[in-house]
Design a protein around this motif. Structure first.
Motif, PDB file in Angstrom:
ATOM      1  N   VAL A  59     -52.528  67.733 -87.421  1.00  0.00           N
ATOM      2  CA  VAL A  59     -53.787  68.322 -86.872  1.00  0.00           C
ATOM      3  C   VAL A  59     -53.775  68.634 -85.426  1.00  0.00           C
ATOM      4  O   VAL A  59     -54.492  69.202 -84.792  1.00  0.00           O
TER       5      VAL A  59
ATOM      6  N   PHE B 230     -54.019  71.661 -83.740  1.00  0.00           N
ATOM      7  CA  PHE B 230     -55.404  72.217 -83.520  1.00  0.00           C
ATOM      8  C   PHE B 230     -56.033  71.766 -82.511  1.00  0.00           C
ATOM      9  O   PHE B 230     -56.964  72.531 -81.865  1.00  0.00           O
TER      10      PHE B 230
ATOM     11  N   TYR C 239     -55.393  73.846 -79.608  1.00  0.00           N
ATOM     12  CA  TYR C 239     -55.971  74.989 -79.829  1.00  0.00           C
ATOM     13  C   TYR C 239     -57.420  74.888 -79.136  1.00  0.00           C
ATOM     14  O   TYR C 239     -57.912  75.882 -78.696  1.00  0.00           O
ATOM     15  N   ASP C 240     -58.041  73.568 -79.797  1.00  0.00           N
ATOM     16  CA  ASP C 240     -59.377  73.378 -79.465  1.00  0.00           C
ATOM     17  C   ASP C 240     -59.691  73.215 -77.841  1.00  0.00           C
ATOM     18  O   ASP C 240     -60.457  73.798 -77.113  1.00  0.00           O
TER      19      ASP C 240
ATOM     20  N   VAL D  63     -59.613  76.872 -76.699  1.00  0.00           N
ATOM     21  CA  VAL D  63     -61.134  77.354 -76.716  1.00  0.00           C
ATOM     22  C   VAL D  63     -61.966  76.856 -75.459  1.00  0.00           C
ATOM     23  O   VAL D  63     -62.640  77.736 -75.088  1.00  0.00           O
TER      24      VAL D  63
ATOM     25  N   ILE E 163     -49.309  78.380 -80.584  1.00  0.00           N
ATOM     26  CA  ILE E 163     -50.631  79.184 -81.083  1.00  0.00           C
ATOM     27  C   ILE E 163     -51.625  79.373 -79.977  1.00  0.00           C
ATOM     28  O   ILE E 163     -52.645  80.013 -80.069  1.00  0.00           O
ATOM     29  N   SER E 164     -51.483  78.401 -78.971  1.00  0.00           N
ATOM     30  CA  SER E 164     -52.445  78.547 -77.921  1.00  0.00           C
ATOM     31  C   SER E 164     -52.011  79.063 -76.693  1.00  0.00           C
ATOM     32  O   SER E 164     -52.553  79.014 -75.714  1.00  0.00           O
ATOM     33  N   SER E 165     -50.981  79.706 -76.965  1.00  0.00           N
ATOM     34  CA  SER E 165     -50.300  80.468 -75.701  1.00  0.00           C
ATOM     35  C   SER E 165     -49.999  79.512 -74.436  1.00  0.00           C
ATOM     36  O   SER E 165     -50.203  80.062 -73.167  1.00  0.00           O
TER      37      SER E 165
END
Lengths: 393, 261
Positions: free
Chosen positions: B59, B62, B65-66, B69, B92-94
């Protein structure tokens, strides 16, 4: 790493941002594991489906991905989620959790994923063929298709498997290559031949060897036994592939040349130790069966066992976890089970937020026995199905 | 000063280094909405976050990623060894990411440019000094020298005979010259040498050229650059917890063939 012209063009963004990001992930993962090329896949199975495990970060990721128009390009199925999508109130799931969970299912659906939400897709919804390269997450399911079908997959993570599904390829390393499918250790095993015995065997072997590719002698598991053996070894260790002499499709290919390998013996003492480690409670508040999801045969067997019996304890809940296909196919038997507790689809006790309602859970699964303490803060009782049902009958 | 690593996640970013010296789990290791590290000082938002490798729950991807964001993602990630969780989170989060970098060469606050396409980490404003370092061996023992407490670099640490390579000087010639200046011992041809290695000491990066010489029966006579000497079996170098100049033990073991013993 050598990419084909088409793969290069995806990486350059010529078929959209979503596919470019997916390809970047496949290439990055391939690079860290030394892949020389990518390989086309025939299917994917995705984990990272329960709101409990992926949280708001995961939800936002899926929602951005779906909004970018990303779609899977090979048949793809989804792991269990945090609740039965219709009967979540019976599981004491909050409205807030349910809303986010339903949104996650919807997002996967919008990307073209078949949202049957089961950890046993190989029993019907998604069945690879021998020699297929696939990208599967869910440690028990990928071990089953590697070992018992002879398909080829590594232990993919959720986002990696989704990226592979989107571009229809995964990086060729690890278990995609012949040389890494060779046995690394011989296991001489004794079991009582029951599914529960195979679960304890998997627990003992996974604990003893950690990873690697075991080659079993002395056992002949059927389909349900294999399901539980896969799950247990993938949870107590990180076994993603094993061979069983005279049973699994690739065993014969490797039957020569075992002499140089380390050999271990698993007998009654090791099985007893394994069982001991998984029993940390004296009594239970919840009995949850179906890790991995119950097969149709298991549902029938349990129904035959329970028929004519009455549930004697109101203070203990019973959950039966299976796929929606099996639940639909076994209506008669499901009625028998429902007298004891709900037959739930789409979910299981490990990925549901049971820690809000229970502290002590009974299971017949070594896999659940490993994860209930860490993911759900449970103490556990681990027995075979009849041993568990005795508690409530 | 450019460190060469491996490209993992594409893109290029600048930032100040925040370093964690051990395997790191994004799940539980950082607050996903603020970038604050949990259980230790520091915030990784907009920073070049360096740690040896990832660990823990999948996890964790993510959580990266969080952070993105919430506008609190690290500017870049630097690992010794990339694994699935951190790599997935970065891509995934560049977030640009490079691995195969010796994290020990980075220090908190370093001004770096991480290039995830070429796989490099440039440390800006850090001088690179070339030095020759010599293991002088007699009777199977290696000569160690103790640096004065007032030394500008590595004060009070034990090291090999070592010194700066002068402009235009061959590294091996510098090694022999420094052995003579620091110990009065004249040595002949080296019996071993290693490709240059990097050692970080505060505001300087040292490019160390290691050599090994036989000097049976030699008696050191120290100049002002060191305060003590000792003859040590290769396996005993650093084994008693004495302070060493970084990598001294590895260099000695490798050149004397005692590695892995």
């Amino acid at each position: 790493m050598r990419l084909t012209r088409e793969e290069e063009s995806i990486l350059a963004g010529e078929s959209g941002d979503g596919r470019r990001k997916a390809m970047e992930l496949i290439v990055a993962l391939g690079r860290i594991y030394g892949a020389e090329r990518l390989v086309p896949i025939s299917s994917a199975h995705l984990s990272g489906a329960s709101y409990k495990t992926i949280g708001d970060g995961g939800l936002k990721y899926l929602s951005d991905l779906a909004a970018s128009g990303s779609k899977v390009s090979v048949p793809s199925t989804l792991n269990p989620v945090g609740m039965d999508r219709d009967r979540w109130r019976e599981m004491r799931i909050s409205e807030g959790f349910a809303e986010k969970q339903l949104e996650i299912i919807d997002l996967y659906g919008r990307m073209g994923v078949r949202t049957t939400c089961s950890c046993t897709p190989y029993l019907g919804a998604n069945v690879p063929r021998f020699g297929d390269h696939v990208a599967w997450a869910e440690s028990s399911a990928l071990s089953f298709v590697n070992s018992f079908i002879g398909a080829r997959t590594n232990r993919e993570g959720g986002p990696g498997a989704l990226a592979a599904a989107i571009v229809g390829r995964t990086a060729s390393y690890g278990l995609h290559l012949d040389e890494n499918r060779r046995p690394t250790v011989v296991v001489e095993a004794e079991t009582d031949g029951t599914a529960f015995g195979y679960s304890m065997l998997g627990q003992a072997v996974g604990s003893a060897i950690g990873g690697g590719v075991p080659y079993f002698k002395g056992i002949s598991p059927g389909a349900d036994d294999a399901k539980t053996l896969c799950a247990a070894m993938a949870a107590s260790g990180s076994v993603a592939l094993y061979h069983v002499e005279g049973v699994t499709p690739e065993a014969a290919r490797f039957s020569e040349g075992l002499d140089g390998l380390e050999s271990i013996h698993i007998g009654e003492r090791e099985l007893e130790e394994a069982r001991g480690r998984l029993n940390t409670a004296d009594d239970v508040q919840l009995i949850a069966l179906g890790c991995p999801h119950l097969s149709a045969k298991e549902v029938r067997d349990i129904a035959a066992f329970l028929k004519g019996k009455k549930k004697a304890r109101r203070d203990v809940e019973v959950w039966f976890c299976t796929s929606s296909e099996v639940r639909d196919a076994c209506r008669e038997e499901v009625r028998v089970l429902e007298a004891f507790g709900p037959v739930l689809a789409d979910t299981c006790m490990v990925v549901a937020p049971i820690e809000g309602s229970f502290q002590r859970t009974g299971t017949n699964s070594a896999k659940a026995g490993n994860y209930l303490p860490t993911l759900c803060s449970q103490k556990t009782v681990c027995r075979d199905i009849s041993g568990l049902m005795e508690i409530v009958t | 000063m450019i460190l060469k690593g491996r490209p993992i996640s594409p893109g290029r970013a600048e930032g100040r280094v925040v370093k964690v010296g051990e395997a790191f789990s994004f799940l539980g290791g950082v607050n996903g909405s603020t970038g604050d590290l949990v259980g230790r000082e520091g915030n990784i938002a907009g920073k070049a976050f360096a740690f040896p490798k990832g660990k823990g729950s999948t996890v964790g991807s993510f959580v990266v990623y969080d952070l993105m964001v919430h506008g609190k993602a690290p500017a870049a990630l630097i690992n010794r060894e990339a694994e699935t969780i951190v790599t997935t989170g970065a891509v995934i989060s560049s977030v640009p990411m490079v691995d195969s970098v010796d994290i020990g060469l980075l220090e908190d606050g370093d001004d770096v440019v991480v290039d995830g396409d070429s796989g490099t980490v440039e440390i800006r404003g850090l001088p690179l000094v070339r030095v020759a370092s010599s293991a002088v061996v007699s009777g199977g023992r290696v000569l160690l020298l103790k640096r004065p407490m007032g030394a500008k670099s590595f004060p009070g640490a034990w090291s090999l005979a070592a010194g700066k390579i002068e402009p235009g000087e061959e590294p091996e010639a510098a090694a022999r010259r420094e052995v003579f200046e620091e110990t009065g011992i004249r040595v002949g041809e080296p019996f071993a040498s290693l490709p240059p290695i990097l050692v970080r000491g505060g505001g300087t990066m040292w490019e160390v050229h290691p050599f090994a010489y036989l000097a049976e029966g030699a008696a050191p006579s120290l100049n002002h650059e060191n305060t003590e000497f000792a003859w040590a079996l290769p396996g005993d170098v650093g084994a008693r917890g004495e302070i060493l100049v970084p990598k001294t033990r590895d260099v000695v073991l490798e050149m004397t063939g005692a590695a892995g013993r």
